[in-house]
Design a protein around this motif. Structure first.
Motif, PDB file in Angstrom:
ATOM      1  N   SER A   6     -27.782   9.164 -26.878  1.00 53.59           N
ATOM      2  CA  SER A   6     -27.816   8.723 -25.483  1.00 53.59           C
ATOM      3  C   SER A   6     -27.327   7.278 -25.417  1.00 53.59           C
ATOM      4  CB  SER A   6     -29.240   8.817 -24.932  1.00 53.59           C
ATOM      5  OG  SER A   6     -30.053   7.824 -25.540  1.00 53.59           O
ATOM      6  N   PRO A   7     -26.790   6.872 -24.270  1.00 49.14           N
ATOM      7  CA  PRO A   7     -26.359   5.485 -24.133  1.00 49.14           C
ATOM      8  C   PRO A   7     -27.471   4.487 -24.451  1.00 49.14           C
ATOM      9  CG  PRO A   7     -25.491   6.777 -22.329  1.00 49.14           C
ATOM     10  CD  PRO A   7     -26.443   7.667 -23.097  1.00 49.14           C
ATOM     11  N   SER A   8     -28.702   4.772 -24.029  1.00 51.45           N
ATOM     12  CA  SER A   8     -29.799   3.828 -24.289  1.00 51.45           C
ATOM     13  C   SER A   8     -30.088   3.731 -25.789  1.00 51.45           C
ATOM     14  CB  SER A   8     -31.055   4.230 -23.515  1.00 51.45           C
ATOM     15  OG  SER A   8     -31.512   5.498 -23.926  1.00 51.45           O
ATOM     16  N   THR A   9     -29.965   4.828 -26.516  1.00 52.20           N
ATOM     17  CA  THR A   9     -30.175   4.790 -27.967  1.00 52.20           C
ATOM     18  C   THR A   9     -29.070   4.003 -28.643  1.00 52.20           C
ATOM     19  OG1 THR A   9     -31.327   6.916 -27.921  1.00 52.20           O
ATOM     20  CG2 THR A   9     -30.438   6.207 -30.044  1.00 52.20           C
ATOM     21  N   LEU A  13     -29.751   0.575 -30.796  1.00 52.42           N
ATOM     22  CA  LEU A  13     -29.332   0.418 -32.200  1.00 52.42           C
ATOM     23  C   LEU A  13     -28.410  -0.789 -32.373  1.00 52.42           C
ATOM     24  CD1 LEU A  13     -28.647   4.165 -33.085  1.00 52.42           C
ATOM     25  CD2 LEU A  13     -30.474   2.720 -34.034  1.00 52.42           C
ATOM     26  N   LEU A  14     -27.464  -0.943 -31.450  1.00 53.34           N
ATOM     27  CA  LEU A  14     -26.518  -2.055 -31.552  1.00 53.34           C
ATOM     28  C   LEU A  14     -27.184  -3.399 -31.268  1.00 53.34           C
ATOM     29  CD1 LEU A  14     -23.345  -0.416 -30.007  1.00 53.34           C
ATOM     30  CD2 LEU A  14     -23.835  -0.879 -32.422  1.00 53.34           C
ATOM     31  N   ARG A  15     -28.131  -3.438 -30.355  1.00 60.54           N
ATOM     32  CA  ARG A  15     -28.863  -4.694 -30.101  1.00 60.54           C
ATOM     33  C   ARG A  15     -29.627  -5.127 -31.342  1.00 60.54           C
ATOM     34  NH1 ARG A  15     -30.151  -2.402 -24.642  1.00 60.54           N
ATOM     35  NH2 ARG A  15     -28.680  -3.440 -23.259  1.00 60.54           N
ATOM     36  N   ALA A  16     -30.276  -4.177 -32.001  1.00 63.26           N
ATOM     37  CA  ALA A  16     -31.025  -4.500 -33.222  1.00 63.26           C
ATOM     38  C   ALA A  16     -30.093  -5.004 -34.312  1.00 63.26           C
ATOM     39  CB  ALA A  16     -31.800  -3.274 -33.702  1.00 63.26           C
ATOM     40  N   ALA A  17     -28.968  -4.335 -34.489  1.00 61.33           N
ATOM     41  CA  ALA A  17     -28.009  -4.754 -35.517  1.00 61.33           C
ATOM     42  C   ALA A  17     -27.441  -6.133 -35.205  1.00 61.33           C
ATOM     43  CB  ALA A  17     -26.881  -3.735 -35.641  1.00 61.33           C
ATOM     44  N   SER A  18     -27.094  -6.379 -33.942  1.00 61.99           N
ATOM     45  CA  SER A  18     -26.491  -7.665 -33.591  1.00 61.99           C
ATOM     46  C   SER A  18     -27.474  -8.818 -33.751  1.00 61.99           C
ATOM     47  CB  SER A  18     -25.906  -7.636 -32.181  1.00 61.99           C
ATOM     48  OG  SER A  18     -26.912  -7.621 -31.210  1.00 61.99           O
ATOM     49  N   ARG A  19     -28.770  -8.574 -33.493  1.00 65.74           N
ATOM     50  CA  ARG A  19     -29.765  -9.640 -33.696  1.00 65.74           C
ATOM     51  C   ARG A  19     -29.770 -10.088 -35.155  1.00 65.74           C
ATOM     52  NH1 ARG A  19     -32.739  -6.878 -29.847  1.00 65.74           N
ATOM     53  NH2 ARG A  19     -33.802  -5.588 -31.380  1.00 65.74           N
ATOM     54  N   VAL A  20     -29.778  -9.132 -36.061  1.00 68.79           N
ATOM     55  CA  VAL A  20     -29.787  -9.450 -37.497  1.00 68.79           C
ATOM     56  C   VAL A  20     -28.488 -10.147 -37.891  1.00 68.79           C
ATOM     57  CG1 VAL A  20     -29.792  -8.442 -39.820  1.00 68.79           C
ATOM     58  CG2 VAL A  20     -31.369  -7.581 -38.072  1.00 68.79           C
TER      59      VAL A  20
END
Length: 123
Positions: A6-9, A13-20
């Protein structure tokens, strides 16, 4: 996967990866990865402009003339930075001419720089 996310998933996932990933360059310990230093106002401007043109294809100047215009302006500014439009002459008296084009970066930029050199030196 057999079924798409889904778009929200995807966004989660991308928000978590970009934070790191962003923590590394924001700490100042990455050389050459981010060229504007993380200035928030510039990041916001870049994101907004990218949103306007993310679907454009600069090869179609008849449709996206403003993209071609921006490319020309960037090349002209860069030319001035390297004294390409100061009226200076080469050793043989011919005028110095600086031209340019934009690339998407990475390997394409390297290949085109090599090609330009080969053409310039007649190889």
């Amino acid at each position: 996967p057999p079924d798409g996310l889904s778009p929200s998933t995807v966004l989660s996932l991308l928000r978590a990866a970009s934070r790191v990933e962003n923590e590394r360059w924001m700490s100042g310990k990455v050389s050459g990865g981010v060229y504007h230093g993380g200035e928030e106002s510039l990041t916001q401007l870049q994101n907004e402009v990218y949103g306007m043109y993310s679907w454009s294809n600069p090869l179609h100047a008849d449709i996206w003339g403003s993209v071609s215009q921006m490319e020309g302006e960037i090349c002209a500014m860069t030319s001035r930075l390297v004294s390409g439009s100061t009226g200076k002459d080469n050793d043989d008296g011919t005028p110095v001419v600086v031209v340019g084009s934009m690339t998407s970066g990475g390997t394409e930029s390297i290949v085109l720089a090599v090609r330009a050199s080969l053409e310039y030196f007649g190889a």
